[in-house]
Design an enzyme around this catalytic site. Structure first.
Site, PDB file in Angstrom:
ATOM      1  N   HIS A 175       0.823  -1.203   0.000  1.00 37.85           N
ATOM      2  CA  HIS A 175       0.000   0.000   0.000  1.00 37.85           C
ATOM      3  C   HIS A 175       0.860   1.256   0.000  1.00 37.85           C
ATOM      4  O   HIS A 175       1.915   1.312   0.630  1.00 37.85           O
ATOM      5  CB  HIS A 175      -0.908   0.029   1.233  1.00 37.85           C
ATOM      6  CG  HIS A 175      -2.130  -0.827   1.093  1.00 37.85           C
ATOM      7  ND1 HIS A 175      -3.075  -0.646   0.099  1.00 37.85           N
ATOM      8  CD2 HIS A 175      -2.574  -1.884   1.837  1.00 37.85           C
ATOM      9  CE1 HIS A 175      -4.037  -1.541   0.240  1.00 37.85           C
ATOM     10  NE2 HIS A 175      -3.760  -2.308   1.272  1.00 37.85           N
ATOM     11  N   CYS A 179       0.043   2.625  -4.646  1.00 42.43           N
ATOM     12  CA  CYS A 179      -0.787   3.784  -4.977  1.00 42.43           C
ATOM     13  C   CYS A 179      -0.021   5.079  -4.673  1.00 42.43           C
ATOM     14  O   CYS A 179       0.834   5.119  -3.782  1.00 42.43           O
ATOM     15  CB  CYS A 179      -2.076   3.757  -4.163  1.00 42.43           C
ATOM     16  SG  CYS A 179      -3.142   2.337  -4.495  1.00 42.43           S
TER      17      CYS A 179
END
Length: 372
Positions: free
Chosen positions: A164, A220
């Site tokens: 992440h 991301c």
């Protein structure tokens, strides 16, 4: 050999020169003294459930980050070292299916395609048994320090991260878009995220002339996660311009003369996919899969051809046509993963990410050969 200590305030790994009794942290500016007990590593509990007595001869398990990689001395062409981080966040609401697959694929690629010695690769995943190789915030910090420790001209370094990523408001004015980009370690909910300023200070600023670092970031909001001064803005036709992302303050966010190039999964305002839509076999990060696919298919002779190939593969998946993708690609890498991945989890809505390239200095992306 220089000694490794943790900052007494923010716990960033610091390299203490021989004979020095204190050091100032480049991140938080705190001064750490050698005798300060706050930078000593915590000791695990005694086997009997009580702390060992003061006179105990107990010694904590040695960290793998305090020394250069084992094996023969470096060749005349320098060493190859890599840190590979894959985080699945298993059993949490943040769980990802493909990140440990990405880490295994990257290790296989570095060893078999680019001749990285296995002993010079540190893997941080939840599958590792060594407590120093669980991808916690502290362990990732230590691994980044190990990667650049004692680097010399001719060395080739790789930092790969699959997990992440996020971003948070920037208040010191050194970000063009007003946000700091971040990586999310396994324990980010309690220990916090790793901010791009820290990553830059840890693995970019120290690199001397003659050292090469590639960061491959599948997360991301990762476009400028190394805070490098220049971003290659490429159109669908393959034309490009270099955007100047140097802070208005004039602070230099590049290296100390070394070459640093980051290839990331998406722009700062985009998200990166964790999907089986590309491989048709198992879950992977879309960026890592397309990166490996481009290399395996011979589409990575230059940085421009590599970036174009990655973007085209993602556009093909987004359009549903598959293009040159599908289950036949990179079989040499993915067949080794068949027992470990999820066979579900395509993407509703398709892939909207665009891989990005940033660098310390602008260069001709279609003339400069790509190599790790």
């Amino acid at each position: 050999m220089m000694m490794l200590v943790n900052c007494s305030n923010c716990h960033t790994p610091l390299q203490l020169p021989p004979g020095a009794t204190s050091i100032r942290c480049a991140i938080c500016q705190a001064i750490t003294h050698l005798g300060d007990p706050r930078h000593a590593p915590p000791q695990p509990p005694h086997s009997g459930g009580h702390p060992p007595p003061a006179h105990s001869s107990y010694r904590p398990q040695p960290s793998p980050y305090n020394h250069a990689p084992p094996g023969p001395p470096p060749s005349a062409h320098g060493r190859k070292k890599a840190v590979i981080v894959g985080i699945s966040y298993k059993f949490s609401r943040h769980e990802l299916k493909g990140c440990i697959n990405d880490a295994k694929c990257m290790k296989y690629l570095l060893i078999n395609k680019f001749q990285f010695p296995e002993a010079s690769i540190i893997m941080l995943t939840e599958e590792e048994r060594d407590p120093y190789k669980i991808p916690t915030k502290q362990n990732i910090r230590m691994a980044m320090f190990w990667l650049v420790q004692s680097c010399q001209p001719g060395d080739s370094l790789v930092f790969h991260y699959s997990g992440h990523g996020s971003r948070q408001r920037n208040y010191n004015g050194d970000e063009v878009d007003g946000y700091d980009e971040t990586l999310c370690p396994l324990d980010f909910e309690t220990q916090g995220m790793i901010v791009d300023d820290e990553i830059n200070a840890a693995i970019v600023k120290p690199l001397p002339v003659g050292v090469k670092l590639h960061a491959i970031i599948d997360a991301c909001h990762s476009g400028t996660v190394l805070d490098l001064p220049f971003l290659c803005r490429m159109s669908r036709s393959g034309q490009y311009v270099w955007e100047d992302h140097r802070p208005r303050s004039g602070i230099w966010k590049g290296s100390n003369g070394g070459e640093v190039i980051s290839i990331s999964g998406c722009d700062d305002d985009q998200t990166s996919a964790d999907t089986s839509a590309l491989s048709k076999i198992t879950s992977t990060g879309a960026m890592t899969f397309c990166f490996i696919e481009a290399i395996e298919h011979g589409n990575a002779s230059t940085y421009g051809s590599l970036l174009s190939s990655m973007r085209n593969a993602i556009r093909s998946a987004r359009g549903g046509g598959g293009g040159s993708g599908g289950g036949a690609v990179v079989n040499t890498l993915l067949t080794m993963l068949l027992t470990g991945g999820s066979l579900t989890g395509g993407l509703s809505g398709g892939l909207s990410q665009e891989p990005q390239l940033t660098s310390c200095q602008p260069f001709d992306v279609y003339a400069k050969p790509f190599s790790l």
